[in-house]
Design an enzyme around this catalytic site. Structure first.
Site, PDB file in Angstrom:
ATOM      1  N   ASP A  15       2.217  -4.325  -3.966  1.00 10.69           N
ATOM      2  CA  ASP A  15       2.995  -4.543  -2.517  1.00 10.69           C
ATOM      3  C   ASP A  15       2.852  -5.946  -2.246  1.00 10.69           C
ATOM      4  O   ASP A  15       2.051  -6.745  -2.570  1.00 10.69           O
ATOM      5  CB  ASP A  15       2.400  -3.737  -1.635  1.00 10.69           C
ATOM      6  CG  ASP A  15       2.813  -1.885  -1.660  1.00 10.69           C
ATOM      7  OD1 ASP A  15       3.366  -1.953  -2.698  1.00 10.69           O
ATOM      8  OD2 ASP A  15       2.426  -1.253  -0.981  1.00 10.69           O
ATOM      9  N   HIS A  48      -1.961  -5.039  -4.559  1.00 10.46           N
ATOM     10  CA  HIS A  48      -1.368  -5.798  -3.890  1.00 10.46           C
ATOM     11  C   HIS A  48      -1.111  -7.085  -4.616  1.00 10.46           C
ATOM     12  O   HIS A  48      -2.108  -7.620  -5.265  1.00 10.46           O
ATOM     13  CB  HIS A  48      -1.899  -5.933  -2.383  1.00 10.46           C
ATOM     14  CG  HIS A  48      -1.863  -4.901  -1.706  1.00 10.46           C
ATOM     15  ND1 HIS A  48      -2.835  -3.775  -1.924  1.00 10.46           N
ATOM     16  CD2 HIS A  48      -0.973  -4.572  -0.730  1.00 10.46           C
ATOM     17  CE1 HIS A  48      -2.648  -2.825  -1.176  1.00 10.46           C
ATOM     18  NE2 HIS A  48      -1.696  -3.161  -0.588  1.00 10.46           N
TER      19      HIS A  48
END
Length: 358
Positions: A158, A304
């Protein structure tokens, strides 16, 4: 004391710095999304104590600022005026809110990010959304894991793309010939289209992660639609015309109403069932071990590649992949897992919601 209000728009970030008398120290400055490091250096350049303030719809910048030693606060809607359709409130208004009463704002903590203090809200909204999530899973508009019929798992990343971490993640995935799914923000998709082109070229999936990483339950429906549409356009422009079909809500934020809006958008909402909270930087070994031990057939892993210092995620990736492969898993994009019937949803626990920040 100096107060720096930072707003976002389609063009990047605007910075306005005022002192305790409310006098502007420099003219407002605009920094493109490719120049966040220059923005941070600009803030460091002010003599005296400076506090940076973002509004609650800006979740793409705070991690990097805190990693660079800046003090960052969040101003929530009750502290500000009406928000535009597709932008934060103006930077001078954010700075003025801090000057009026910094104690009323929320000081962000690096291991909690922009969601600092909002975890109870996120958990409660997730709780009241469980039936809507179950209904969406049955209709194939929401997923939190694959069917588990095959020994497959998906790695998802992400908040990017952003150097250097996205490039390093892609290098490791290429070394092991492993595909992943990247949920990209529109802000950085416009800044680094070369990364999205590489993702497609190397067989990775790309999903929508909003433009500015807001808490969805704070947006009106038109504001949410604008975030989705602008990000789809940015990704399509960077990826040769291919708009995404998958969406990852920032922080995992949702309400029954928001899930309904998302379903009507035509995007499939993708949550997760494994979250090592890599953005909190618990250590590369902890990240890798946590994923390998928690993974089950059908798991969707939340990682991430932007939003702060992601060096531990990069360091964890190779041993994570090796551990999963040794246990007989095939690592596939989320899109491949969606080819099989989905099981009942796995509600994301309150503790795991923290992993949705970064």
């Amino acid at each position: 004391m100096l107060y720096s209000g930072i707003s976002w728009s389609a063009d990047g970030f605007t910075v306005d710095v005022i002192d305790e008398r409310g006098e502007r120290r420099q003219p407002s400055r605009l920094f493109g999304p490719r120049h966040t490091q220059e923005l941070i250096r600009y803030l460091h350049g002010f003599a005296g104590e400076l506090t940076a303030v973002v509004d609650s719809t800006n979740g793409v910048l705070d991690g990097r600022m805190m990693a660079e030693g800046l003090t960052v606060y969040r101003a929530d809607p009750q502290h500000l005026g009406e928000r535009p359709l597709f932008a934060a409130v103006p930077a001078p208004d954010i700075a003025a809110a801090a000057r009026r009463g910094l104690g009323a704002l929320t000081r962000l903590e690096r291991h909690r990010g922009t969601q600092t203090g909002r975890e109870p809200d996120l958990a409660e909204f997730a709780r009241i959304s469980e039936q809507a999530l179950a209904d969406g899973t049955e209709r194939r508009t929401c997923v939190s894991r694959g069917s588990g019929e095959r020994r497959e798992i998906s790695l998802t990343f992400d908040d990017g793309p952003q150097p250097p971490d996205t490039g390093q993640v892609l290098d490791i995935l290429r070394r092991y010939d492993v595909p992943a799914t990247f949920f990209c923000t529109g802000m950085y998709a416009t800044a680094y289209p070369e990364y999205l082109a590489r993702m497609l070229e190397e067989g990775h999936g790309i999903g929508n992660h909003t433009w500015s990483h807001p808490m969805l339950f704070e947006l009106t429906r038109p504001q949410l639609v604008e975030q989705l549409d602008r990000t789809n356009e940015a990704i399509a422009a960077a990826a040769g015309g291919r708009a995404p079909t998958l969406f990852r809500p920032p922080y995992g934020s949702r309400t029954p109403e928001v899930l309904g809006w998302l379903a009507e958008s035509g995007l499939t909402t993708v949550l997760w069932d494994v979250a090592p909270d890599d953005w909190q930087m618990p250590g590369a070994d902890t990240i890798a071990t946590g994923v390998v031990e928690q993974a089950r057939p059908g798991s969707i892993v939340l990682l991430h590649d932007s939003g702060g210092d992601r060096s531990q995620t990069v360091a964890a990736l190779a041993p994570m992949i090796e551990g999963l492969l040794e246990r007989g898993y095939s690592i596939v994009p989320v899109e491949q897992q969606l080819g099989a019937p989905a099981p009942a949803p796995v509600p994301v626990p309150a503790a795991a919601l923290a992993g949705g920040k970064r």
